[in-house]
Design an enzyme around this catalytic site. Structure first.
Site, PDB file in Angstrom:
ATOM      1  N   GLU A  27       0.852  -1.191   0.000  1.00 23.48           N
ATOM      2  CA  GLU A  27       0.000   0.000   0.000  1.00 23.48           C
ATOM      3  C   GLU A  27       0.889   1.243   0.000  1.00 23.48           C
ATOM      4  O   GLU A  27       2.013   1.228   0.529  1.00 23.48           O
ATOM      5  CB  GLU A  27      -0.884  -0.010   1.263  1.00 23.48           C
ATOM      6  CG  GLU A  27      -1.740   1.236   1.419  1.00 23.48           C
ATOM      7  CD  GLU A  27      -2.828   1.099   2.493  1.00 23.48           C
ATOM      8  OE1 GLU A  27      -2.916   0.043   3.148  1.00 23.48           O
ATOM      9  OE2 GLU A  27      -3.598   2.070   2.666  1.00 23.48           O
ATOM     10  N   ASN A  72      -6.679   1.605   2.832  1.00 24.02           N
ATOM     11  CA  ASN A  72      -7.389   2.858   3.075  1.00 24.02           C
ATOM     12  C   ASN A  72      -6.946   3.957   2.096  1.00 24.02           C
ATOM     13  O   ASN A  72      -7.727   4.840   1.756  1.00 24.02           O
ATOM     14  CB  ASN A  72      -7.154   3.336   4.509  1.00 24.02           C
ATOM     15  CG  ASN A  72      -7.722   2.362   5.537  1.00 24.02           C
ATOM     16  OD1 ASN A  72      -8.603   1.568   5.228  1.00 24.02           O
ATOM     17  ND2 ASN A  72      -7.210   2.408   6.766  1.00 24.02           N
ATOM     18  N   ASN A 172     -12.232  -0.539  -0.789  1.00 23.24           N
ATOM     19  CA  ASN A 172     -11.542  -1.108   0.368  1.00 23.24           C
ATOM     20  C   ASN A 172     -12.290  -0.781   1.654  1.00 23.24           C
ATOM     21  O   ASN A 172     -12.633   0.390   1.882  1.00 23.24           O
ATOM     22  CB  ASN A 172     -10.126  -0.528   0.483  1.00 23.24           C
ATOM     23  CG  ASN A 172      -9.402  -1.025   1.723  1.00 23.24           C
ATOM     24  OD1 ASN A 172      -9.035  -2.194   1.807  1.00 23.24           O
ATOM     25  ND2 ASN A 172      -9.217  -0.151   2.711  1.00 23.24           N
ATOM     26  N   GLU A 173     -12.579  -1.791   2.446  1.00 21.54           N
ATOM     27  CA  GLU A 173     -13.169  -1.610   3.787  1.00 21.54           C
ATOM     28  C   GLU A 173     -14.224  -0.499   3.814  1.00 21.54           C
ATOM     29  O   GLU A 173     -14.168   0.416   4.653  1.00 21.54           O
ATOM     30  CB  GLU A 173     -12.071  -1.352   4.826  1.00 21.54           C
ATOM     31  CG  GLU A 173     -11.148  -2.536   5.000  1.00 21.54           C
ATOM     32  CD  GLU A 173     -10.168  -2.421   6.165  1.00 21.54           C
ATOM     33  OE1 GLU A 173     -10.049  -1.351   6.768  1.00 21.54           O
ATOM     34  OE2 GLU A 173      -9.513  -3.442   6.467  1.00 21.54           O
ATOM     35  N   TYR A 244      -6.980  -8.475  11.529  1.00 19.53           N
ATOM     36  CA  TYR A 244      -5.652  -8.433  12.142  1.00 19.53           C
ATOM     37  C   TYR A 244      -5.776  -8.942  13.571  1.00 19.53           C
ATOM     38  O   TYR A 244      -6.823  -8.782  14.207  1.00 19.53           O
ATOM     39  CB  TYR A 244      -5.108  -6.997  12.134  1.00 19.53           C
ATOM     40  CG  TYR A 244      -4.834  -6.493  10.734  1.00 19.53           C
ATOM     41  CD1 TYR A 244      -3.651  -6.807  10.089  1.00 19.53           C
ATOM     42  CD2 TYR A 244      -5.779  -5.722  10.051  1.00 19.53           C
ATOM     43  CE1 TYR A 244      -3.394  -6.353   8.792  1.00 19.53           C
ATOM     44  CE2 TYR A 244      -5.530  -5.267   8.760  1.00 19.53           C
ATOM     45  CZ  TYR A 244      -4.346  -5.591   8.139  1.00 19.53           C
ATOM     46  OH  TYR A 244      -4.089  -5.143   6.859  1.00 19.53           O
ATOM     47  N   GLU A 292      -6.595  -9.186   3.535  1.00 22.70           N
ATOM     48  CA  GLU A 292      -5.748  -8.537   4.550  1.00 22.70           C
ATOM     49  C   GLU A 292      -5.776  -9.410   5.794  1.00 22.70           C
ATOM     50  O   GLU A 292      -6.837  -9.540   6.428  1.00 22.70           O
ATOM     51  CB  GLU A 292      -6.244  -7.128   4.892  1.00 22.70           C
ATOM     52  CG  GLU A 292      -5.919  -6.093   3.839  1.00 22.70           C
ATOM     53  CD  GLU A 292      -6.193  -4.663   4.294  1.00 22.70           C
ATOM     54  OE1 GLU A 292      -5.954  -4.346   5.479  1.00 22.70           O
ATOM     55  OE2 GLU A 292      -6.653  -3.874   3.454  1.00 22.70           O
ATOM     56  N   GLN A 349       1.333  -6.519   5.548  1.00 18.92           N
ATOM     57  CA  GLN A 349       1.673  -6.259   4.174  1.00 18.92           C
ATOM     58  C   GLN A 349       3.013  -6.931   3.868  1.00 18.92           C
ATOM     59  O   GLN A 349       3.396  -7.827   4.617  1.00 18.92           O
ATOM     60  CB  GLN A 349       1.687  -4.754   3.936  1.00 18.92           C
ATOM     61  CG  GLN A 349       0.296  -4.118   4.193  1.00 18.92           C
ATOM     62  CD  GLN A 349       0.146  -2.675   3.732  1.00 18.92           C
ATOM     63  OE1 GLN A 349       0.984  -2.128   3.040  1.00 18.92           O
ATOM     64  NE2 GLN A 349      -0.961  -2.021   4.146  1.00 18.92           N
TER      65      GLN A 349
HETATM   66  O1  AHR Z   1      -3.056  -2.761   6.086  1.00 17.76           O
HETATM   67  C1  AHR Z   1      -3.253  -1.590   6.808  1.00 17.76           C
HETATM   68  C2  AHR Z   1      -4.670  -1.076   6.725  1.00 17.76           C
HETATM   69  O2  AHR Z   1      -5.517  -1.966   7.391  1.00 17.76           O
HETATM   70  C3  AHR Z   1      -5.275  -0.981   5.356  1.00 17.76           C
HETATM   71  O3  AHR Z   1      -4.985   0.212   4.718  1.00 17.76           O
HETATM   72  C4  AHR Z   1      -6.747  -1.064   5.623  1.00 17.76           C
HETATM   73  O4  AHR Z   1      -7.457  -1.631   4.560  1.00 17.76           O
HETATM   74  C5  AHR Z   1      -6.832  -1.863   6.908  1.00 17.76           C
HETATM   75  O5  AHR Z   1      -7.621  -1.246   7.854  1.00 17.76           O
END
Ligand code: AHR
Length: 499
Positions: A27, A72, A172-173, A244, A292, A349
């Protein structure tokens, strides 16, 4: 010693692993791009400014697909800013991460880097500040051969051949309140469907990923997927999952169980996809793109203190420890356990930003602890995943019940002629005697046992000590012992045509 057993049967197969399950993510955030993959003044930089030392490490991970440019970031991004002559590109305030984006890297450069990394691109379009028209224009720029406004713009920028990007994320999200111009589920369902329609009208060969929930605990989880898929079912191919994990409570026994939450998340999304298929009397499965996933929590404090409007700051630079590597090993096993439906996944990432690879500006790069389970699983865990029939003692924590001490999966790797077993011993106290019944495969020979363990659960790798947490080869012994808190890979050579 504790005992655990795994029965491996030729007739109990989960399915063929789509190699894209070993994808990753770059990103425009922190130092992922600038001083990560791209640093023109670095001694290893190639003619395009890409660090060769980083490319060499990326190559080791054997990553078949890389998501780009966010995250994001994409929800405020004008893709045209990153095309054409570099000296004409605008510097912009970037609102997702509050930095300055110089646009010295864009799709023109990234597609070239991805080729060097031997990876396809999973391209995200901006459905925050922009919409279907700009997504269609970007697709035309990337994939249309020639003779139209945007395809000729690409050719004038020096790229005669189309980039041929096959996989596209519809935003995205978009469920996240933090997202630039986030949407309600109804708004997103509509814009995703309309964007999908125009994109597939232009290039029917592409595959589309609709945004699912940003994590399992989002208040709209479930309703969101249902609403989006009810409208977009005919036009999209995948729904995304993001999650995450972290050891915020400093409770390692519980932290090691977080892959069970990933299992729950995946199973729930599959149920929703199949519900929509049934309601629609549909014939196609909507598959899952877990685009992700990783551990992310170490850098939260530092990031909350970051000054705004810096260029390529140290942001989301989690320094991973040994227990994080065990968690990543478990999460990879969870993804493989669902490989019949999880077709793509991205370790988020790849470089510097919550990443297995870290760089020093003007200096070397090194592998974090989580590099190793990903490296082995990506390189050896290819082929057909076998259903893990395991008996193992379990333990409970406040948040998780019946956590098996042993997490494991076996892969029939046809190309190598091997059965590969990945196994994690979650016990912090005891070694486990692991009895693997491979008689169905004619008791193949154990040829390698790789172990990742450490006395210190919090041990990290640093640029000064990059080999603090590294795997070792255990002595070959058919009585497999999984040492306490360890990640393991076992390779069995098949004799003759036993597959
Ligand atoms: O990977 C970091 C961030 O985590 C990304 O930009 C977003 O999609 C997620 O919240």
């Amino acid at each position: 010693m504790k005992q655990a057993k795994m029965l491996i049967s030729k007739n109990a197969k989960i399915g063929q692993i789509d190699n894209r399950i070993y994808g990753s993510f770059i990103e425009h955030l922190g130092r992922a791009v600038y001083t990560g993959i791209y640093e023109p003044s670095h001694e290893t930089a190639d003619e395009e400014g890409f660090r060769k030392d980083v490319l060499d490490m990326v190559a080791k991970l054997n990553v078949p697909i890389i998501r780009y440019p966010g995250g994001n970031f994409v929800s405020g991004y004008n893709w045209e800013d990153g095309t054409g002559p570099k000296d004409k590109r605008p510097r912009r305030p970037e609102l997702a991460w509050h930095t300055i984006e110089t646009n010295q890297v864009g799709i023109d450069e990234f597609q070239s880097w991805a080729k060097k990394a031997n990876a396809d691109i999973m391209m995200a379009v901006n459905l925050g500040t922009r919409g279907p028209e700009e997504a269609r224009q970007l697709l035309e720029y990337c994939n249309f051969p020639s003779g139209t406004y945007y395809s000729d713009m690409r050719r004038n920028n020096g790229f005669e051949k189309p980039f041929n990007i096959k996989t596209w994320c519809l935003g995205n999200e978009m469920d996240g309140p933090w997202q630039i111009c986030g949407k309600t589920m109804q708004e997103y369902a509509r814009i995703a469907t309309q964007t999908a329609k125009v994109m597939k009208d232009l290039d029917p060969s592409i595959e589309l990923v609709a945004c699912g929930s940003s994590h399992l605990n989002m208040p709209t989880f479930g309703h969101w997927e249902l609403t989006v898929l009810e409208e977009a079912y005919d036009y999209v191919d995948y729904i995304s999952l993001h999650n995450y994990y972290g050891n915020q409570d400093d409770n390692t026994e519980d932290y090691l169980a977080c892959s069970m939450d990933m299992d729950t998340f995946i199973k729930s999304v599959i149920a929703i996809c199949d519900t929509v298929k049934a309601i629609k009397h549909g014939s196609k499965d909507i598959n899952l793109s877990f685009d992700e996933w990783n551990v992310w929590f170490h850098s939260n404090d530092a990031d909350s203190k970051l000054e705004w409007w810096q260029q390529a700051p140290h942001q989301l630079e989690d320094i991973y420890n040994f227990e994080d590597a065990l968690v990543v090993g478990c999460l990879l096993i969870s993804l493989l356990k669902h490989c019949d439906r999880v077709k793509m996944a991205c370790l988020a990432q790849l470089v510097n930003v919550i990443a297995p690879i870290m760089t020093v500006e003007g200096g070397p790069c090194y592998a974090q602890t989580i590099f190793y389970p990903f490296y082995y699983t990506s390189n050896f865990g290819r082929g057909t995943a076998l259903t893990p029939i395991i008996s193992s003692d379990t333990y409970d924590t406040d948040k998780h019940k019946n956590i098996p001490y042993v997490e494991s999966i076996a892969i029939e790797n046809q190309e190598m002629g091997e059965i590969i077993v990945f196994a994690v011993n979650r016990s912090l106290e005891e070694n486990i005697d692991f009895n693997i019944d491979l008689s169905d495969y004619g008791n193949p020979e154990l040829i390698e046992h790789v172990v990742l363990t450490n006395d210190d659960m919090k041990a990290t790798n640093t640029v000064e000590h990059p080999d603090n947490v590294v795997p070792t080869n255990a002595e070959i012994n058919n009585n497999i012992v999984l040492t306490k808190h360890s990640w393991n890979m076992l390779r069995y050579k098949l004799r003759g045509a036993t597959i």
